[in-house]
Design an enzyme around this catalytic site. Structure first.
Site, short mmCIF file in Angstrom:
data_model
loop_
_atom_site.label_atom_id
_atom_site.label_comp_id
_atom_site.label_asym_id
_atom_site.label_seq_id
_atom_site.Cartn_x
_atom_site.Cartn_y
_atom_site.Cartn_z
CB ILE A 1 -1.85 0.04 9.25
CG1 ILE A 1 -0.40 0.05 9.78
CG2 ILE A 1 -2.25 1.33 9.73
CD1 ILE A 1 0.71 1.30 9.46
CB THR A 2 -5.56 -2.73 6.25
OG1 THR A 2 -4.42 -2.25 5.31
CG2 THR A 2 -6.80 -2.61 5.32
CG ASN A 3 -9.26 1.07 10.38
OD1 ASN A 3 -8.95 0.47 11.43
ND2 ASN A 3 -9.03 2.25 10.34
N GLY B 35 0.69 -1.32 0.06
CA GLY B 35 0.03 -0.01 0.07
C GLY B 35 0.91 1.31 0.02
CG HIS C 33 -8.09 1.40 15.93
ND1 HIS C 33 -7.65 2.68 16.46
CD2 HIS C 33 -8.40 1.97 14.54
CE1 HIS C 33 -7.52 3.61 15.58
NE2 HIS C 33 -8.12 3.09 14.32
CB ILE D 199 -0.47 5.20 6.12
CG1 ILE D 199 -1.98 5.82 6.64
CG2 ILE D 199 0.30 4.65 7.20
CD1 ILE D 199 -2.67 4.89 7.51
N GLY D 200 1.48 4.63 3.35
CA GLY D 200 2.32 4.00 2.86
C GLY D 200 3.71 4.99 2.44
NE ARG E 20 -5.77 9.78 16.29
CZ ARG E 20 -6.38 9.03 15.30
NH1 ARG E 20 -6.97 7.86 15.86
NH2 ARG E 20 -6.14 9.22 14.24
CG ASP F 84 -0.68 1.27 -4.14
OD1 ASP F 84 -0.76 1.84 -3.24
OD2 ASP F 84 -1.69 0.95 -5.12
O1 TXD Z 1 -4.80 3.00 13.45
C1 TXD Z 1 -4.98 2.39 12.35
N1 TXD Z 1 -4.80 1.22 12.33
C2 TXD Z 1 -5.36 3.23 11.43
C3 TXD Z 1 -6.04 2.60 10.05
C4 TXD Z 1 -5.13 4.57 11.37
C5 TXD Z 1 -5.71 5.31 10.07
C6 TXD Z 1 -6.00 4.63 9.17
N2 TXD Z 1 -6.13 3.35 8.87
C7 TXD Z 1 -6.39 2.70 7.72
O2 TXD Z 1 -5.16 2.33 7.22
C8 TXD Z 1 -7.32 3.24 6.77
O3 TXD Z 1 -8.66 3.11 7.38
C9 TXD Z 1 -7.14 2.45 5.50
O4 TXD Z 1 -7.72 1.10 5.58
C10 TXD Z 1 -5.60 2.19 5.58
C11 TXD Z 1 -4.63 2.99 4.71
O5 TXD Z 1 -4.84 4.21 4.99
P1 TXD Z 1 -4.37 5.25 3.94
O6 TXD Z 1 -4.81 6.79 4.19
O7 TXD Z 1 -2.79 5.19 3.64
O8 TXD Z 1 -5.16 4.98 2.57
P2 TXD Z 1 -4.72 5.26 1.09
O9 TXD Z 1 -4.13 6.59 0.77
O10 TXD Z 1 -6.27 5.10 0.46
O11 TXD Z 1 -3.86 4.31 0.65
C12 TXD Z 1 -4.53 2.93 0.41
C13 TXD Z 1 -3.58 2.33 -0.61
C14 TXD Z 1 -3.79 3.09 -2.07
O12 TXD Z 1 -2.74 3.53 -2.61
C15 TXD Z 1 -4.38 1.73 -2.96
O13 TXD Z 1 -4.19 1.91 -4.44
C16 TXD Z 1 -3.70 0.54 -2.19
O14 TXD Z 1 -3.72 0.83 -0.92
N3 TXD Z 1 -4.53 -0.57 -2.47
C17 TXD Z 1 -3.61 -1.77 -2.61
N4 TXD Z 1 -2.47 -1.97 -2.72
C18 TXD Z 1 -2.03 -3.38 -2.79
N5 TXD Z 1 -2.82 -4.43 -2.99
C19 TXD Z 1 -4.05 -3.99 -3.18
N6 TXD Z 1 -4.81 -5.18 -3.28
C20 TXD Z 1 -4.57 -2.74 -2.71
N7 TXD Z 1 -5.90 -2.35 -3.05
C21 TXD Z 1 -5.64 -1.01 -2.72
#
Ligand code: TXD
Length: 319
Positions: free
Chosen positions: A119-121, A10, A176, A14-15, A152, A34
């Site tokens: 980290i994914t929700n 990802g 969480h 965050i990534g 926080r 990604d």
């Molecule tokens: O405390 C915690 N755990 C969290 C969790 C705090 C904040 C946000 N949290 C969760 O992290 C949020 O609810 C999301 O589920 C993840 C990722 O958050 P982010 O802000 O980085 O989301 P983005 O910017 O949308 O990035 C997700 C990336 C995006 O570039 C997609 O193209 C990619 O994930 N993506 C994938 N990558 C690889 N493989 C697959 N299958 C895929 N699907 C989407």
């Protein structure tokens, strides 16, 4: 010393921030995976170009091929979708379970020896699903949420007491966000528990209760402001702190979603508890005695996680 390799699955908000922090801390070589073509390649190249200015070397690679994560020491998973205003973390369940299937199989095939931080929700259930799919040992798969929730909480307490964030420690348990269970009596300013600080007139119970609520809603507060995404600076810092403890065998005591095998009366579920993270991964779960009201808060949180695990099993019956 052999260089470490960090794989980020990802490359979104965050990534990208994880990659930047890992580079600044000179963790080692960084691979960003990604599915969006060009995105991880662009971020990796941009990052490499900040090396001459910041003074770090290393290999930075963006990819759509899981082969490139081979040999990773740490894998941090942020792949999936993030919340938009009005969405709960649980609304992300269906899409993100499918993402965990793809990611988990990639890790299983190419980086089975890594320490995996999810980290994914919705966090507590995604880390459970990811562990099931990868088949990795439970102590090598952990979820990041507690470090963020407690950061926080620490910030808001520091602001209330008008002291440095460095001197505030916080202790949080449970799932969480919404069901997070803070243990006020273990949250301190330089060792002085918050209930004592209330008695000393530094704050009131009402104000502390409001701070607890603001902490639980901490993610939603940011989603509302950003409008089309969720928090990313603090979540990335939190996961980096966990990765650092693993890579340097620091044995930090950090709150994390860890696999429980009877601790706190919970079996075969990932829930937020304090753990020791060192070279062995999650080396120990810290189990404290809970008071009745704390246990009730914790159990409510566990029930919520259990409900989501059942939902995941119906979405992906192979889990
Ligand atoms: O405390 C915690 N755990 C969290 C969790 C705090 C904040 C946000 N949290 C969760 O992290 C949020 O609810 C999301 O589920 C993840 C990722 O958050 P982010 O802000 O980085 O989301 P983005 O910017 O949308 O990035 C997700 C990336 C995006 O570039 C997609 O193209 C990619 O994930 N993506 C994938 N990558 C690889 N493989 C697959 N299958 C895929 N699907 C989407």
């Amino acid at each position: 010393m052999a260089k470490s390799k960090i794989a980020l699955i990802g490359g979104g908000n965050i990534g990208g921030t994880l990659a930047h922090l890992a580079a600044l801390k000179e963790f080692g070589d960084i691979v960003i995976f990604d599915i969006v073509e060009g995105l991880p390649q662009g971020k990796a190249l941009d990052l490499a170009q900040s090396g001459p200015i910041e003074g770090f070397d290393g290999v930075f690679k963006g990819t759509q091929d899981y082969k490139d994560i081979a040999g990773a020491d740490v894998v941090i998973v942020t792949a999936g979708v993030a919340r938009k205003p009005g969405m709960s973390r649980d609304d992300l369940l269906e899409i993100n379970v499918k993402v965990m299937r793809a990611v988990g199989e990639g890790i299983k095939a190419h980086a089975p020896d890594a320490f995996v931080i999810c980290i994914t929700n919705p966090l507590d259930v995604m880390v459970w699903a990811l562990r099931e799919i990868t088949g990795l040992p439970h102590h090598k798969v952990v979820g990041m949420a507690g470090v963020l929730d407690s950061a926080r909480f620490r910030l808001f307490l520091a602001q209330e007491f008008d002291v440095s964030v460095e001197d505030v420690t916080a202790f949080v348990l449970g799932g969480h966000g919404d069901t997070m269970a803070p243990l006020i009596r273990y949250s301190t300013v330089a060792g002085i528990p918050v209930p004592d600080l209330i008695k000393m007139g530094w704050s009131s119970q009402e104000k502390i209760d409001a701070i607890v609520q603001r902490t639980r809603d901490g993610g939603a507060e940011i989603v509302k402001l950003l409008k089309n995404g969720s928090a990313f600076y603090a979540p990335a810092s939190a996961a980096i702190e966990m990765a650092d403890s693993y890579l340097k065998d620091k044995k930090r005591v950090l709150p994390a979603a860890a696999h429980l095998t009877g601790q706190y009366g919970v079996n075969d579920l990932y829930v937020g508890v304090p753990v020791v993270i060192g070279a062995g991964g999650v080396e120990r779960v810290v189990e404290v005695q809970l008071a009745d009201d704390e246990k009730a808060m914790f159990d409510k949180s566990v029930d919520a996680v259990r409900g989501l695990v059942d939902a995941v099993k119906s979405i992906d019956p192979d889990i």
